[in-house]
Design a protein around this motif. Sequence first.
Motif, mmCIF file in Angstrom:
data_model
loop_
_atom_site.group_PDB
_atom_site.id
_atom_site.type_symbol
_atom_site.label_atom_id
_atom_site.label_comp_id
_atom_site.label_asym_id
_atom_site.label_seq_id
_atom_site.Cartn_x
_atom_site.Cartn_y
_atom_site.Cartn_z
ATOM 1 N N LEU A 102 -69.609 11.191 24.552
ATOM 2 C CA LEU A 102 -68.893 10.571 23.435
ATOM 3 C C LEU A 102 -68.637 9.094 23.694
ATOM 4 O O LEU A 102 -68.781 8.262 22.785
ATOM 5 N N LEU A 103 -68.247 8.763 24.903
ATOM 6 C CA LEU A 103 -67.990 7.355 25.210
ATOM 7 C C LEU A 103 -69.271 6.523 25.128
ATOM 8 O O LEU A 103 -69.282 5.411 24.581
ATOM 9 N N VAL A 104 -70.351 7.066 25.658
ATOM 10 C CA VAL A 104 -71.624 6.341 25.581
ATOM 11 C C VAL A 104 -72.094 6.223 24.133
ATOM 12 O O VAL A 104 -72.586 5.175 23.693
ATOM 13 N N GLY A 105 -71.909 7.323 23.341
ATOM 14 C CA GLY A 105 -72.300 7.264 21.936
ATOM 15 C C GLY A 105 -71.485 6.262 21.148
ATOM 16 O O GLY A 105 -72.009 5.549 20.284
ATOM 17 N N ALA A 106 -70.181 6.202 21.432
ATOM 18 C CA ALA A 106 -69.334 5.226 20.745
ATOM 19 C C ALA A 106 -69.741 3.799 21.092
ATOM 20 O O ALA A 106 -69.752 2.904 20.231
ATOM 21 N N TYR A 107 -70.104 3.581 22.356
ATOM 22 C CA TYR A 107 -70.540 2.243 22.747
ATOM 23 C C TYR A 107 -71.837 1.851 22.038
ATOM 24 O O TYR A 107 -71.980 0.743 21.516
ATOM 25 N N LEU A 108 -72.801 2.782 22.033
ATOM 26 C CA LEU A 108 -74.067 2.487 21.344
ATOM 27 C C LEU A 108 -73.870 2.372 19.842
ATOM 28 O O LEU A 108 -74.549 1.583 19.175
ATOM 29 N N TRP A 109 -72.965 3.174 19.304
ATOM 30 C CA TRP A 109 -72.679 3.112 17.864
ATOM 31 C C TRP A 109 -72.091 1.756 17.484
ATOM 32 O O TRP A 109 -72.376 1.200 16.430
ATOM 33 N N SER A 110 -71.221 1.240 18.367
ATOM 34 C CA SER A 110 -70.622 -0.067 18.077
ATOM 35 C C SER A 110 -71.642 -1.192 18.166
ATOM 36 O O SER A 110 -71.517 -2.206 17.488
ATOM 37 N N ARG A 111 -72.655 -1.015 18.978
ATOM 38 C CA ARG A 111 -73.690 -2.038 19.119
ATOM 39 C C ARG A 111 -74.836 -1.849 18.138
ATOM 40 O O ARG A 111 -75.737 -2.675 18.076
ATOM 41 N N GLN A 112 -74.800 -0.781 17.338
ATOM 42 C CA GLN A 112 -75.862 -0.548 16.368
ATOM 43 C C GLN A 112 -75.768 -1.572 15.240
ATOM 44 O O GLN A 112 -74.674 -1.846 14.747
ATOM 45 N N PRO A 113 -76.859 -2.171 14.813
ATOM 46 C CA PRO A 113 -76.787 -3.191 13.746
ATOM 47 C C PRO A 113 -76.368 -2.579 12.420
ATOM 48 O O PRO A 113 -76.647 -1.416 12.120
ATOM 49 N N ASP A 114 -75.691 -3.397 11.625
ATOM 50 C CA ASP A 114 -75.231 -2.974 10.304
ATOM 51 C C ASP A 114 -76.400 -3.057 9.325
ATOM 52 O O ASP A 114 -76.982 -4.130 9.132
ATOM 53 N N TYR A 115 -76.721 -1.935 8.709
ATOM 54 C CA TYR A 115 -77.860 -1.885 7.783
ATOM 55 C C TYR A 115 -77.401 -2.280 6.384
ATOM 56 O O TYR A 115 -76.339 -1.840 5.924
ATOM 57 N N LYS A 116 -78.213 -3.108 5.744
ATOM 58 C CA LYS A 116 -77.940 -3.557 4.379
ATOM 59 C C LYS A 116 -79.146 -3.257 3.496
ATOM 60 O O LYS A 116 -80.240 -2.981 3.986
ATOM 61 N N VAL A 117 -78.907 -3.348 2.186
ATOM 62 C CA VAL A 117 -79.940 -2.989 1.213
ATOM 63 C C VAL A 117 -81.013 -4.080 1.184
ATOM 64 O O VAL A 117 -80.710 -5.263 0.994
ATOM 65 N N LEU A 118 -82.247 -3.652 1.376
ATOM 66 C CA LEU A 118 -83.374 -4.577 1.246
ATOM 67 C C LEU A 118 -83.848 -4.626 -0.203
ATOM 68 O O LEU A 118 -83.892 -5.694 -0.818
ATOM 69 N N PHE A 119 -84.184 -3.467 -0.768
ATOM 70 C CA PHE A 119 -84.559 -3.343 -2.176
ATOM 71 C C PHE A 119 -84.029 -2.014 -2.674
ATOM 72 O O PHE A 119 -83.924 -1.045 -1.920
ATOM 73 N N ALA A 120 -83.700 -1.975 -3.951
ATOM 74 C CA ALA A 120 -83.191 -0.759 -4.582
ATOM 75 C C ALA A 120 -83.908 -0.544 -5.904
ATOM 76 O O ALA A 120 -84.434 -1.489 -6.507
ATOM 77 N N ASN A 121 -83.904 0.714 -6.337
ATOM 78 C CA ASN A 121 -84.502 1.103 -7.623
ATOM 79 C C ASN A 121 -85.971 0.681 -7.701
ATOM 80 O O ASN A 121 -86.422 0.047 -8.651
ATOM 81 N N LEU A 122 -86.693 1.015 -6.662
ATOM 82 C CA LEU A 122 -88.106 0.673 -6.609
ATOM 83 C C LEU A 122 -88.932 1.833 -7.158
ATOM 84 O O LEU A 122 -88.527 3.001 -7.104
ATOM 85 N N SER A 123 -90.087 1.491 -7.658
ATOM 86 C CA SER A 123 -91.028 2.528 -8.053
ATOM 87 C C SER A 123 -91.648 3.139 -6.805
ATOM 88 O O SER A 123 -91.600 2.576 -5.705
ATOM 89 N N GLU A 124 -92.243 4.315 -6.970
ATOM 90 C CA GLU A 124 -92.823 5.001 -5.814
ATOM 91 C C GLU A 124 -93.970 4.192 -5.200
ATOM 92 O O GLU A 124 -94.133 4.160 -3.978
ATOM 93 N N LYS A 125 -94.735 3.536 -6.033
ATOM 94 C CA LYS A 125 -95.848 2.750 -5.524
ATOM 95 C C LYS A 125 -95.356 1.563 -4.706
ATOM 96 O O LYS A 125 -95.843 1.309 -3.594
ATOM 97 N N ASP A 126 -94.365 0.850 -5.211
ATOM 98 C CA ASP A 126 -93.817 -0.290 -4.476
ATOM 99 C C ASP A 126 -93.093 0.168 -3.219
ATOM 100 O O ASP A 126 -93.164 -0.490 -2.162
#
Length: 588
Positions: free
Chosen positions: A51-75
């Motif tokens: 748990l301690l190691v997971g919390a440390y890695l979780w805190s260092r995990q980058p924050d994910y943001k939206v690149l594109f939304a509502n895309l067609s399947e082809k795109d």
Amino acid sequence: MAANPDLTADAAAPAADPAPSPVTRLREAFARLSSAQKLALAVALAAIVALLVGAYLWSRQPDYKVLFANLSEKDGGAIIAALDQSGVPYHFSESGGAILVPGNSVHEVRLRLASQGLPRGGSVGFELMENQKFGVSQFIEQVNYQRALEGELSRTIEAISAVQSARVHLAMPKPSVFVREEQKPTASVLLHLFPGRVLESSQVAGISHLVASSVPQLPLANVNIVDQNGNLLSRLKDKLQEAGLDASQIKYVREVEDGIIKRIDDILTPVVGVDNFRVQVAADLDFSHTEQTSETYGPEISIRSQQVSESANLDKPPQGGVPGALTNQPPVPAIAPLTQPPVGENGEPAPAAPQNPPLDPERGRMEVAGIKAPLQNPVSPPLSTQKNTTTNNEVDKTIRYTRQSVGSVRRLTAAVVVNYRMVMDNKAGKEMPKPLSEAEVTQITSLVREAMGYDQNRGDSISVANAPFTAAVRAEETGLPLWKDPENIAFGKEALKYLLIAVIVFALYLTVIRPSLRTMFPPPPAPPEGGKEDVAAEGYLGDEVTGEAEPDAALNPFAAKLHKARDIAQNDPKMVANVIKDWLGVNG
């Protein structure tokens, strides 16, 4: 006196034995646990470390943001393939409608994908014309051009903030050499708006003009716009205008009413106080366009100019001849007659007789139009006389052009309700509502009448009522509550994550680690009855005879040896005295 060697060795043995190492003591304490306790302790320690190691890695995990939304399947597939090729980590949102990448590389990834032409938006533009094959027919070229134009218009319309997606259909007829058979192109636009968003009439008109200006010879009336619910948006403004409900006119009416309400609020607030009155105003405005032109003639007439013309024909034979063949023939040459002049008595030529009598100076002249001229034949009058007189009169005329202003006020109505005045009641010991007097109501009515611009000839009306207000609790929200703020929600999720880890660690400590430590290191027993010296000397040791001191002997071996020496001294004090005397003798 010689000391007993066995006694000396036994007495010196406690001081000579070394203390066990911490590792030995820990091994001995761990040996006290049962097999189940050992397994539970190992699992708990491993879980805590994980748990301690997971919390440390979780805190260092980058924050994910939206690149594109509502895309067609082809795109979406093309973008994922590009991300895999470039080695950029990505995730999908819970609903699967957005692609998430690390927040520190969002802009870089977008620019990199834009260089590859991604996303294409589900529609093709003029890049379709770049891949034309050799030998393509004219029909295929026209179809590709129409597809490219539709795609470009869709992309342009999707740039509007309220539009989520758009589709454009163009109907472009074939050109004809006959003017009567020529048909204009038409366009149909389907808009998919974001939830909760609507388009104003000005935005709909802007889209219509955009499409009409992008297609040659496309009239504005041939552009139809429909939303995702099937509502026709392009004709909405025309229907409002036909019904007399133009949005700009309604907005102007609201502005006029709000302005009058503000003036009434400003004048009543110092008199009755804030939140002690309510005002509503209805304005009837005239938006009709009226133009009037009037032309009026007055009774007075004046001469502007006068012109007189006179003419006379004097002794002139009438022009022309006798109708017939003779008048159309050339004249005959004149032949002079051979005559001799008369001879007088003396052989001289006789004077010729006068043909006309002498002219009378008075009768041989004629005055016409202020001109005097002599008459060739004073006996005969002139053949014709003509006199023309032209008079121009000035007429009194007035031309008036009147244009009535648009949005003039035809009638105003105002309703005002005033709360009761709060007066201290001595009997009740608190403030009680009391109605206003007639004079106060009349004063308020006069103030409202002057503030609103009351006009009796116009038909304005005003009504002022005095009534108690009901207590109403109004929760004025200045913003989003704390539990709905996106930043607070994100912070709460992050805090809940670490709190959950802390709760799990604390639960493992209470259920597994703490009981194991108590087993490994039991608490000291209660001290026996006796003096302070016995307690200090014995320490944590128990009765050696009963065997209770064995567990503590491993913890404190020096105390065990000291206890054994004390027992020997109590059983044989003389021997102990001889040993001490021998030590003193040696030191001395």
